[in-house]
Design a protein around this motif. Structure first.
Motif, PDB file in Angstrom:
ATOM      1  N   ALA A 221     -13.754   7.538  -7.779  1.00 13.81           N
ATOM      2  CA  ALA A 221     -14.580   6.904  -6.751  1.00 13.81           C
ATOM      3  C   ALA A 221     -14.944   7.870  -5.632  1.00 13.81           C
ATOM      4  CB  ALA A 221     -13.869   5.678  -6.193  1.00 13.81           C
ATOM      5  N   VAL A 222     -13.975   8.641  -5.163  1.00 11.24           N
ATOM      6  CA  VAL A 222     -14.249   9.590  -4.080  1.00 11.24           C
ATOM      7  C   VAL A 222     -15.262  10.625  -4.537  1.00 11.24           C
ATOM      8  CG1 VAL A 222     -13.216  11.314  -2.548  1.00 11.24           C
ATOM      9  CG2 VAL A 222     -11.977   9.210  -3.060  1.00 11.24           C
ATOM     10  N   GLU A 223     -15.139  11.085  -5.781  1.00 14.12           N
ATOM     11  CA  GLU A 223     -16.104  12.047  -6.317  1.00 14.12           C
ATOM     12  C   GLU A 223     -17.482  11.420  -6.433  1.00 14.12           C
ATOM     13  OE1 GLU A 223     -14.552  13.350 -10.012  1.00 14.12           O
ATOM     14  OE2 GLU A 223     -12.712  14.195  -9.165  1.00 14.12           O
TER      15      GLU A 223
ATOM     16  N   GLY B  45     -16.462   9.226   3.809  1.00 15.71           N
ATOM     17  CA  GLY B  45     -17.854   8.924   4.091  1.00 15.71           C
ATOM     18  C   GLY B  45     -18.247   7.489   3.861  1.00 15.71           C
ATOM     19  N   GLY B  46     -17.528   6.543   4.430  1.00 12.41           N
ATOM     20  CA  GLY B  46     -17.849   5.133   4.243  1.00 12.41           C
ATOM     21  C   GLY B  46     -17.070   4.476   3.130  1.00 12.41           C
ATOM     22  N   LEU B  47     -16.430   5.251   2.243  1.00  6.86           N
ATOM     23  CA  LEU B  47     -15.592   4.690   1.189  1.00  6.86           C
ATOM     24  C   LEU B  47     -14.157   4.657   1.656  1.00  6.86           C
ATOM     25  CD1 LEU B  47     -15.053   3.774  -1.749  1.00  6.86           C
ATOM     26  CD2 LEU B  47     -14.771   6.193  -2.308  1.00  6.86           C
TER      27      LEU B  47
ATOM     28  N   ALA C  67       0.846  -1.193   0.000  1.00  8.69           N
ATOM     29  CA  ALA C  67       0.000   0.000   0.000  1.00  8.69           C
ATOM     30  C   ALA C  67       0.872   1.230   0.000  1.00  8.69           C
ATOM     31  CB  ALA C  67      -0.901  -0.017   1.224  1.00  8.69           C
ATOM     32  N   SER C  68       0.465   2.256  -0.745  1.00  9.47           N
ATOM     33  CA  SER C  68       1.223   3.497  -0.812  1.00  9.47           C
ATOM     34  C   SER C  68       0.447   4.608  -0.150  1.00  9.47           C
ATOM     35  CB  SER C  68       1.499   3.866  -2.274  1.00  9.47           C
ATOM     36  OG  SER C  68       0.285   4.141  -2.930  1.00  9.47           O
ATOM     37  N   PRO C  69       1.120   5.680   0.281  1.00  7.15           N
ATOM     38  CA  PRO C  69       0.421   6.774   0.926  1.00  7.15           C
ATOM     39  C   PRO C  69      -0.627   7.368   0.017  1.00  7.15           C
ATOM     40  CG  PRO C  69       2.788   6.939   1.274  1.00  7.15           C
ATOM     41  CD  PRO C  69       2.582   5.861   0.286  1.00  7.15           C
ATOM     42  N   ALA C  70      -1.737   7.774   0.591  1.00  9.52           N
ATOM     43  CA  ALA C  70      -2.838   8.358  -0.165  1.00  9.52           C
ATOM     44  C   ALA C  70      -3.052   9.794   0.275  1.00  9.52           C
ATOM     45  CB  ALA C  70      -4.110   7.558   0.061  1.00  9.52           C
ATOM     46  N   SER C  71      -3.392  10.655  -0.664  1.00  7.55           N
ATOM     47  CA  SER C  71      -3.637  12.047  -0.333  1.00  7.55           C
ATOM     48  C   SER C  71      -5.033  12.210   0.225  1.00  7.55           C
ATOM     49  CB  SER C  71      -3.476  12.911  -1.588  1.00  7.55           C
ATOM     50  OG  SER C  71      -4.365  12.477  -2.586  1.00  7.55           O
ATOM     51  N   SER C  72      -5.250  13.309   0.958  1.00  9.21           N
ATOM     52  CA  SER C  72      -6.557  13.563   1.536  1.00  9.21           C
ATOM     53  C   SER C  72      -7.564  13.874   0.450  1.00  9.21           C
ATOM     54  CB  SER C  72      -6.483  14.746   2.508  1.00  9.21           C
ATOM     55  OG  SER C  72      -5.618  14.467   3.580  1.00  9.21           O
ATOM     56  N   ALA C  73      -8.781  13.375   0.616  1.00  4.94           N
ATOM     57  CA  ALA C  73      -9.862  13.720  -0.294  1.00  4.94           C
ATOM     58  C   ALA C  73     -10.400  15.073   0.123  1.00  4.94           C
ATOM     59  CB  ALA C  73     -10.954  12.665  -0.223  1.00  4.94           C
TER      60      ALA C  73
ATOM     61  N   ARG D 236     -20.512   6.983 -16.431  1.00  3.45           N
ATOM     62  CA  ARG D 236     -21.818   7.026 -15.771  1.00  3.45           C
ATOM     63  C   ARG D 236     -22.111   5.721 -15.039  1.00  3.45           C
ATOM     64  NH1 ARG D 236     -26.791   5.260 -17.883  1.00  3.45           N
ATOM     65  NH2 ARG D 236     -25.667   4.850 -19.804  1.00  3.45           N
ATOM     66  N   GLN D 237     -21.824   4.595 -15.675  1.00  7.04           N
ATOM     67  CA  GLN D 237     -22.133   3.298 -15.076  1.00  7.04           C
ATOM     68  C   GLN D 237     -21.331   3.059 -13.799  1.00  7.04           C
ATOM     69  OE1 GLN D 237     -21.184   0.967 -18.513  1.00  7.04           O
ATOM     70  NE2 GLN D 237     -23.332   0.679 -19.107  1.00  7.04           N
ATOM     71  N   ARG D 238     -20.047   3.345 -13.831  1.00  6.23           N
ATOM     72  CA  ARG D 238     -19.235   3.070 -12.644  1.00  6.23           C
ATOM     73  C   ARG D 238     -19.632   3.962 -11.472  1.00  6.23           C
ATOM     74  NH1 ARG D 238     -13.363   5.427 -14.765  1.00  6.23           N
ATOM     75  NH2 ARG D 238     -13.791   7.631 -14.321  1.00  6.23           N
ATOM     76  N   ALA D 239     -20.004   5.230 -11.770  1.00  8.00           N
ATOM     77  CA  ALA D 239     -20.448   6.124 -10.701  1.00  8.00           C
ATOM     78  C   ALA D 239     -21.779   5.659 -10.114  1.00  8.00           C
ATOM     79  CB  ALA D 239     -20.557   7.549 -11.218  1.00  8.00           C
ATOM     80  N   GLU D 240     -22.702   5.262 -10.973  1.00  6.63           N
ATOM     81  CA  GLU D 240     -24.003   4.791 -10.499  1.00  6.63           C
ATOM     82  C   GLU D 240     -23.846   3.523  -9.671  1.00  6.63           C
ATOM     83  OE1 GLU D 240     -26.928   6.023 -10.538  1.00  6.63           O
ATOM     84  OE2 GLU D 240     -26.702   7.719 -11.896  1.00  6.63           O
ATOM     85  N   LEU D 241     -22.979   2.607 -10.119  1.00  2.00           N
ATOM     86  CA  LEU D 241     -22.800   1.352  -9.408  1.00  2.00           C
ATOM     87  C   LEU D 241     -22.162   1.582  -8.044  1.00  2.00           C
ATOM     88  CD1 LEU D 241     -23.257  -1.688  -9.781  1.00  2.00           C
ATOM     89  CD2 LEU D 241     -20.915  -1.847 -10.630  1.00  2.00           C
ATOM     90  N   LEU D 242     -21.202   2.504  -7.966  1.00  2.00           N
ATOM     91  CA  LEU D 242     -20.562   2.781  -6.682  1.00  2.00           C
ATOM     92  C   LEU D 242     -21.537   3.458  -5.724  1.00  2.00           C
ATOM     93  CD1 LEU D 242     -17.782   2.402  -5.327  1.00  2.00           C
ATOM     94  CD2 LEU D 242     -17.373   4.817  -5.807  1.00  2.00           C
TER      95      LEU D 242
END
Length: 408
Positions: free
Chosen positions: A380-382, A399-401, A3-9, A350-356
């Motif tokens: 995904a965060v968006e 927020g849960g993600l 795992a690599s460091p992740a920036s803040s959303a 559109r599909q990936r956003a709706e599914l997430l």
């Protein structure tokens, strides 16, 4: 891969409620440890209600899901050979054999619940023969179960479990081709506080690991009519038409929600999703366009079929999916975990956003968790539109993600 460091959303307006953690007494896996497995070394992956593993091809997303699924099957009592048909592929590539020409791998996890965090770590010998050579179950710094291979000539490991009675531990042999933790209820009497603690921790771990559905929809096999069968969805979603034949009649409200989700992710109008019998004892799935026209799944695109299948998975449960739930535990105390490889494969923006978003809503209820693999998580965060905050190395929560970044 690690795992690599992740920036803040960055903060964003929330269209979905912040995810609510499962009830404290609902066991769930919150951490996956890949100490030495395939391309992973010393990797610790934190898992939330909705988790995406992000990284390019070769970063180890699929192998991480495979390790989780393997632990789940072992927790259900499966034999080692059935879980790892090709154990050599699980050994880290540069792992050198010891003086006895042995090589292997190590995986583990943490399950949270009423007993607090319970940790399970397993060492598996892959060469020259497949066997479990070490297992440790711990909680609050106390070793509740520990096994070790003392005599390579015997097909057994020496086990010791916490007793806290007149003798601090009880020792006995256990088979080397099965996990010891799910066997404890058959070996521990539960007469002392220590024994009852061992049993409670083992039950929490087993319940957390059970009810796992590993899926990767294969559109090529979903296009054709299928024979009627059990009505339980397979991991490749090949028998989707047979499952629709069953679920459409079982719960009208849930089916209406599923149709609404399909409408949001498929081109053209969608009034219903149904299955109908055809010659030869088979059923085929169709989209009802609402104007007398019905479109067979064979006409749908690759991404539409994957979207439709994953949406159906999220709307169903252990009774419809081909999973192995803990039958002796009430459903209210269990959590279904979906492992979705290639969660965004073939889907448009559109599909990936709706599914997430659908996954976020379902996981917010606490009875389902999802771990999905994606190539890139920037969208995904968006998509969940929630406030994020950087967590430990390799993890960003919004927020849960939970986003876990993997690097080759």
């Amino acid at each position: 891969m690690a795992a690599s460091p992740a920036s803040s959303a960055s903060p964003a307006s929330s269209a979905l409620p912040a995810s609510v953690a499962p009830a404290p007494d609902r066991p769930r896996v919150t951490q996956l440890r890949l100490s030495a497995f395939a391309g992973h070394r010393r990797a610790v992956l934190r898992l939330g209600p909705l988790t995406v593993l992000a990284g390019p091809s070769g970063s180890g997303k699929t192998s991480a899901l495979r390790a989780y699924d393997a632990l789940a099957r072992l927790g259900g009592g499966a034999e080692l050979g059935a879980v790892f048909p090709d154990p050599g592929a699980c050994v880290p590539e540069r792992a050198r054999p010891d003086a006895q020409h042995r090589r292997g791998f190590r995986i583990g996890c943490t399950a949270d619940g009423a007993e607090g965090p319970v940790h399970l770590d397993v060492a598996v010998q892959a060469e020259p023969e497949l066997r479990i050579v070490g297992e440790r179950l711990t909680a609050d710094g106390v070793v509740l179960l520990e096994t070790a291979l003392r005599d390579p000539g015997r097909r057994a490991v020496q086990a010791a479990w916490h007793t806290a009675g007149s003798a601090p531990v009880t020792r006995a042999p256990l088979p080397d081709d099965r996990l010891g933790t799910p066997l404890l209820p058959l070996r521990v009497a539960g007469k002392t506080d220590g024994q009852r603690r061992v049993l409670a921790a083992a039950e929490q771990m087993v319940v957390a690991l059970r009810s796992v559905f590993a899926c990767d929809p294969r559109p090529g096999r979903m296009r054709e009519p299928v024979p009627t069968g059990s009505g339980r969805l397979l991991g490749g979603c090949d028998n989707l038409a047979d499952v629709l034949w069953r679920t459409r009649a079982e719960c009208g409200r849930r089916h209406a929600q599923f149709v609404a989700a399909v409408r949001a992710g498929c081109a053209g109008p969608v009034e219903d999703v149904l299955a109908e019998p055809a010659l030869g004892g088979v059923v085929r799935a169709l989209l009802d366009r609402g104007d007398g026209v019905r479109t067979g799944l064979g006409r749908l695109g690759y991404g539409e079929l994957r979207y439709l299948a994953l949406a159906l998975v999220l709307f169903t449960g252990p009774g419809v999916l081909e999973v192995d739930p803990a039958g002796e535990v009430p459903a209210a105390l269990q959590t279904l975990t979906v492992l979705a490889d290639g969660f965004d494969r073939g889907l448009d923006v559109r599909q990936r956003a709706e599914l997430l978003r659908l996954a976020a809503r379902m996981c917010d209820r606490g009875h389902i968790r999802l771990v999905g693999a994606v190539a890139d998580a920037s969208w995904a965060v968006e998509a969940v539109e929630a406030v994020g905050e950087a967590g430990r190395a390799g993890v960003a929560a919004a927020g849960g993600l939970t986003v876990v970044h993997l690097n080759p």
